[in-house]
Design a protein around this motif. Structure first.
Motif, PDB file in Angstrom:
ATOM      1  N   TRP A 165      71.331  31.497  29.866  1.00  0.00           N
ATOM      2  CA  TRP A 165      71.067  30.259  29.264  1.00  0.00           C
ATOM      3  C   TRP A 165      72.441  29.571  28.748  1.00  0.00           C
ATOM      4  CZ3 TRP A 165      66.090  31.045  25.842  1.00  0.00           C
ATOM      5  CH2 TRP A 165      65.067  31.364  26.782  1.00  0.00           C
ATOM      6  N   THR A 166      73.536  29.946  29.407  1.00  0.00           N
ATOM      7  CA  THR A 166      74.398  29.461  28.396  1.00  0.00           C
ATOM      8  C   THR A 166      74.855  27.984  28.977  1.00  0.00           C
ATOM      9  OG1 THR A 166      76.109  31.479  29.182  1.00  0.00           O
ATOM     10  CG2 THR A 166      77.254  29.443  28.867  1.00  0.00           C
ATOM     11  N   GLY A 167      74.922  27.297  27.875  1.00  0.00           N
ATOM     12  CA  GLY A 167      74.986  25.767  28.052  1.00  0.00           C
ATOM     13  C   GLY A 167      73.622  25.065  28.084  1.00  0.00           C
ATOM     14  N   ASP A 168      72.466  25.846  27.851  1.00  0.00           N
ATOM     15  CA  ASP A 168      71.282  25.122  27.970  1.00  0.00           C
ATOM     16  C   ASP A 168      70.803  24.695  26.542  1.00  0.00           C
ATOM     17  OD1 ASP A 168      71.194  25.388  30.542  1.00  0.00           O
ATOM     18  OD2 ASP A 168      70.260  27.221  30.578  1.00  0.00           O
ATOM     19  N   ARG A 169      69.943  24.087  26.263  1.00  0.00           N
ATOM     20  CA  ARG A 169      69.190  23.561  25.076  1.00  0.00           C
ATOM     21  C   ARG A 169      68.060  24.460  24.740  1.00  0.00           C
ATOM     22  NH1 ARG A 169      66.355  18.253  26.255  1.00  0.00           N
ATOM     23  NH2 ARG A 169      66.466  19.267  28.301  1.00  0.00           N
ATOM     24  N   ILE A 170      68.246  25.333  23.501  1.00  0.00           N
ATOM     25  CA  ILE A 170      67.754  26.259  23.034  1.00  0.00           C
ATOM     26  C   ILE A 170      67.132  25.892  21.720  1.00  0.00           C
ATOM     27  CG2 ILE A 170      67.521  28.853  22.806  1.00  0.00           C
ATOM     28  CD1 ILE A 170      69.833  29.203  24.505  1.00  0.00           C
ATOM     29  N   LEU A 171      65.714  26.555  21.415  1.00  0.00           N
ATOM     30  CA  LEU A 171      65.361  26.264  20.087  1.00  0.00           C
ATOM     31  C   LEU A 171      64.015  27.254  19.994  1.00  0.00           C
ATOM     32  CD1 LEU A 171      62.659  23.559  19.634  1.00  0.00           C
ATOM     33  CD2 LEU A 171      63.636  23.913  21.916  1.00  0.00           C
ATOM     34  N   CYS A 172      63.820  27.922  18.976  1.00  0.00           N
ATOM     35  CA  CYS A 172      62.739  28.748  18.658  1.00  0.00           C
ATOM     36  C   CYS A 172      61.577  27.935  17.833  1.00  0.00           C
ATOM     37  CB  CYS A 172      63.105  29.844  17.655  1.00  0.00           C
ATOM     38  SG  CYS A 172      61.721  31.134  17.375  1.00  0.00           S
ATOM     39  N   VAL A 173      60.471  27.745  18.809  1.00  0.00           N
ATOM     40  CA  VAL A 173      59.377  26.755  18.278  1.00  0.00           C
ATOM     41  C   VAL A 173      58.110  27.400  17.713  1.00  0.00           C
ATOM     42  CG1 VAL A 173      58.394  26.611  20.863  1.00  0.00           C
ATOM     43  CG2 VAL A 173      57.616  24.694  19.048  1.00  0.00           C
ATOM     44  N   GLY A 174      57.774  26.903  16.568  1.00  0.00           N
ATOM     45  CA  GLY A 174      56.654  27.405  16.020  1.00  0.00           C
ATOM     46  C   GLY A 174      55.280  26.959  16.532  1.00  0.00           C
ATOM     47  N   ASP A 175      54.149  27.584  16.395  1.00  0.00           N
ATOM     48  CA  ASP A 175      52.894  26.961  16.890  1.00  0.00           C
ATOM     49  C   ASP A 175      52.307  25.891  15.965  1.00  0.00           C
ATOM     50  OD1 ASP A 175      52.037  28.620  15.033  1.00  0.00           O
ATOM     51  OD2 ASP A 175      50.433  29.626  16.480  1.00  0.00           O
ATOM     52  N   TYR A 176      53.016  25.519  14.751  1.00  0.00           N
ATOM     53  CA  TYR A 176      52.374  24.833  13.638  1.00  0.00           C
ATOM     54  C   TYR A 176      53.179  23.578  13.780  1.00  0.00           C
ATOM     55  CZ  TYR A 176      49.833  28.375  11.252  1.00  0.00           C
ATOM     56  OH  TYR A 176      48.917  29.635  10.962  1.00  0.00           O
ATOM     57  N   LEU A 177      53.978  23.457  14.838  1.00  0.00           N
ATOM     58  CA  LEU A 177      54.928  22.031  15.226  1.00  0.00           C
ATOM     59  C   LEU A 177      54.088  21.105  15.626  1.00  0.00           C
ATOM     60  CD1 LEU A 177      57.680  20.680  15.328  1.00  0.00           C
ATOM     61  CD2 LEU A 177      57.621  21.496  17.648  1.00  0.00           C
ATOM     62  N   GLN A 178      54.069  19.851  14.945  1.00  0.00           N
ATOM     63  CA  GLN A 178      53.317  18.617  15.444  1.00  0.00           C
ATOM     64  C   GLN A 178      54.320  17.875  16.018  1.00  0.00           C
ATOM     65  OE1 GLN A 178      51.282  16.817  11.994  1.00  0.00           O
ATOM     66  NE2 GLN A 178      51.040  18.601  11.137  1.00  0.00           N
ATOM     67  N   ASN A 179      53.912  17.355  17.181  1.00  0.00           N
ATOM     68  CA  ASN A 179      54.687  16.426  18.208  1.00  0.00           C
ATOM     69  C   ASN A 179      55.562  15.309  17.340  1.00  0.00           C
ATOM     70  OD1 ASN A 179      53.783  17.797  20.206  1.00  0.00           O
ATOM     71  ND2 ASN A 179      52.326  16.358  20.596  1.00  0.00           N
ATOM     72  N   LYS A 180      55.157  14.714  16.427  1.00  0.00           N
ATOM     73  CA  LYS A 180      55.685  13.732  15.643  1.00  0.00           C
ATOM     74  C   LYS A 180      56.679  14.182  14.514  1.00  0.00           C
ATOM     75  CE  LYS A 180      52.798  13.968  11.542  1.00  0.00           C
ATOM     76  NZ  LYS A 180      51.735  13.453  10.442  1.00  0.00           N
ATOM     77  N   THR A 199      50.820  21.034  21.687  1.00  0.00           N
ATOM     78  CA  THR A 199      51.977  21.070  20.909  1.00  0.00           C
ATOM     79  C   THR A 199      53.211  21.625  21.930  1.00  0.00           C
ATOM     80  OG1 THR A 199      51.924  23.025  19.884  1.00  0.00           O
ATOM     81  CG2 THR A 199      50.984  21.548  18.879  1.00  0.00           C
ATOM     82  N   LEU A 200      54.260  21.352  21.660  1.00  0.00           N
ATOM     83  CA  LEU A 200      55.559  22.094  22.332  1.00  0.00           C
ATOM     84  C   LEU A 200      55.263  23.578  22.575  1.00  0.00           C
ATOM     85  CD1 LEU A 200      58.079  21.353  23.632  1.00  0.00           C
ATOM     86  CD2 LEU A 200      59.329  21.948  21.654  1.00  0.00           C
ATOM     87  N   TYR A 201      54.679  24.099  21.643  1.00  0.00           N
ATOM     88  CA  TYR A 201      54.334  25.567  21.594  1.00  0.00           C
ATOM     89  C   TYR A 201      53.406  25.897  23.004  1.00  0.00           C
ATOM     90  CZ  TYR A 201      53.386  30.467  20.229  1.00  0.00           C
ATOM     91  OH  TYR A 201      53.267  31.863  20.197  1.00  0.00           O
ATOM     92  N   ASP A 202      52.482  24.955  23.055  1.00  0.00           N
ATOM     93  CA  ASP A 202      51.495  25.185  23.988  1.00  0.00           C
ATOM     94  C   ASP A 202      51.792  24.993  25.684  1.00  0.00           C
ATOM     95  OD1 ASP A 202      49.538  25.779  22.161  1.00  0.00           O
ATOM     96  OD2 ASP A 202      49.129  23.486  21.668  1.00  0.00           O
ATOM     97  N   TYR A 203      53.013  24.426  25.902  1.00  0.00           N
ATOM     98  CA  TYR A 203      53.780  24.036  27.154  1.00  0.00           C
ATOM     99  C   TYR A 203      53.802  25.299  27.885  1.00  0.00           C
ATOM    100  CZ  TYR A 203      56.257  21.807  30.900  1.00  0.00           C
ATOM    101  OH  TYR A 203      56.611  21.488  32.096  1.00  0.00           O
TER     102      TYR A 203
END
Length: 352
Positions: free
Chosen positions: A137-152, A174-178
Motif C-alpha cells: 500500500w506504499t504511496g496509496d491513500r489510506i484511512l480508517c473509516v467509521g460506520d457512523y461517517l456521514q457523506n457530507k 456510507t463510505l463504510y458500506d462500499y
C-alpha cells in the motif's frame, strides 16, 4: 452498540476487513498496516530467479522423468516442437503474451531449450508482478473509516470528484458500506502463486502428473529474502504533506514508559510501532464513538486519506522540504495511551 471501523485503501479499493470498535483493536493492533507501507528491498534480476540456460544441461531426478524438459544434443526433437521454434521470434512472443498464468507459461517454456530461453523473461515478469504488487500500500491513500461517517462530513481532499459520485452516490449508504475488496495483508509467498487465478483442482493434478514440480524447484527455487534491517533508523512519511515521524523519537517515548506495565504485565508501549502511530491520525467519522477512555478528536484524523510509506531516514533528511512532526504526533499518541492505561500510571500511596 458502538461504532465499527475498518482501514481502507482508496486507490486499490481494498480493506483488511472490519476490525470492530477502535478501542478494542488499537491497543493490540495488527502489524499488517505497518508492513503494507514499508518500502521493500529491490527485486532481484531475472537470472537470480529464473535460471539461464546451460547448453546441453539435463535435469537429473531420481523418480519421474520430465518429458521434453531438456532435449539431449543427440536426440531429435519432435516435429511439433521443431515447427514451433522455427516460427519468427515475434510470433512466439505473441503466443506468450496471451498466457496469463505462471503455470501455463512454464508448461510451454519447458518443452525445449529454445522455448526455455524465450520464456524466461515472461516467467520473470509474472513472478515480479505478483511479488511486488501483492500487498503493498506504499504511496496509496489510506484511512480508517467509521460506520457512523456521514457523506457530507467527508473532507474535500479525501475523495476525487469521480470517487465522490461512485462511493457516496447512494444517500442511504456510507463510505463504510462500499464493497472494498478484502485482502489478508500477508507477506508474499512464491508457493502460493502458481495457480493464481485458477479455481480448478485439476490443474494441481496436472502439475504433478507432468513432472513439472521438479522443474519448478530446479529452475525457480527462489524465496524472496526478508527485508534487510535498515542501517539507518526509519521514518514514517506522509507523502501528501511532506511530513515525517522519526523512529528514534518513537523509541525515546517507549523508553520513557519502559517500566510501566499493563494489567497483562507487559509494557504499555512495548508493541507500539508506526502502525499505531498512523492509526491515531487517519480515523474518520462523524461521530466520536470509539470505545476508548481518550476523549480527544481521534475521529477527525488530520491525515485521513493521505499517502504514506516507511523508509530509511537518510532518504528524508537529505531533502530540506520535509518537516519533522514527530513531537506533535507522538504527543497525541502519548495522551491516548496515558488515557487508556491511566490506572497503571497511578502510584499508590504508602501509609506509615
Amino acid at each position: 452498540m458502538g461504532q465499527y471501523w475498518m482501514v481502507v485503501n482508496l486507490d486499490k479499493s481494498q480493506t483488511f476487513g472490519g476490525w470492530g470498535k477502535l478501542g478494542e483493536f488499537l491497543f493490540s493492533f495488527p502489524k499488517c498496516l505497518e508492513t503494507s507501507i514499508r518500502a521493500q528491498p529491490k527485486f532481484p534480476d531475472c537470472d537470480a530467479i529464473v535460471r539461464p540456460l546451460k547448453p546441453g544441461e539435463l535435469i537429473r531426478k531420481p523418480r519421474r522423468s520430465i518429458p521434453g524438459l531438456r532435449v539431449p544434443q543427440t536426440a531429435a526433437p519432435s516435429s511439433r516442437v521443431t515447427a514451433l521454434v522455427n516460427l519468427p521470434a515475434d510470433i512466439i512472443g505473441e503466443i506468450y503474451s496471451h498466457l496469463y498464468l505462471l503455470l501455463d507459461v512454464l508448461c510451454l517454456s519447458v518443452t525445449c531449450q529454445v522455448l526455455w530461453e524465450i520464456g524466461r523473461p515472461y516467467i520473470y515478469c509474472l513472478i515480479a508482478t505478483i511479488a511486488t504488487s501483492s500487498d503493498s500500500w506504499t504511496g496509496d491513500r489510506i484511512l480508517c473509516v467509521g460506520d457512523y461517517l456521514q457523506n457530507k462530513d467527508i473532507p474535500e481532499n479525501v475523495l476525487t470528484p469521480e470517487e465522490r459520485v461512485e462511493l457516496t452516490d447512494d444517500e442511504e449508504s456510507t463510505l463504510y458500506d462500499y464493497p472494498f475488496h478484502k485482502v489478508e495483508g500477508k507477506e508474499f509467498n512464491m508457493n502460493d502463486m502458481w495457480f493464481k487465478g485458477r479455481g480448478d483442482d485439476r490443474y494441481d493434478l496436472m502439475f504433478y502428473d507432468r513432472g513439472l514440480s521438479a522443474a519448478r524447484h530446479h529452475f525457480l527455487a527462489y524465496t524472496p529474502p526478508p527485508p534487510p534491517l535498515p542501517v539507518d533508523p526509519t521514518v514514517l512519511r506522509n507523502l501528501s504533506r511532506r511530513q515525517y515521524v522519526r523512529e528514534s523519537a518513537l523509541l525515546e517515548l517507549k523508553a520513557k514508559y519502559a517500566e510501566v506495565k499493563s494489567h497483562r504485565g507487559e509494557g504499555i508501549l512495548q508493541n507500539v510501532g508506526f502502525g499505531e502511530v498512523l492509526m491515531t491520525r487517519i480515523c474518520l467519522s462523524s461521530n466520536p464513538s470509539a470505545s476508548m477512555l481518550y476523549d480527544g478528536p481521534i475521529h477527525r484524523g488530520a491525515w485521513a486519506g493521505d499517502r504514506f510509506d516507511i523508509v530509511s531516514s537518510s532518504e528524508c533528511f537529505e531533502d530540506t522540504t520535509w518537516s519533522d512532526v514527530s513531537e506533535e504526533v507522538l504527543k497525541d499518541l502519548e495522551e491516548i495511551w496515558r488515557s487508556e492505561y491511566r490506572h497503571a500510571l497511578v502510584v499508590p500511596k504508602v501509609y506509615s
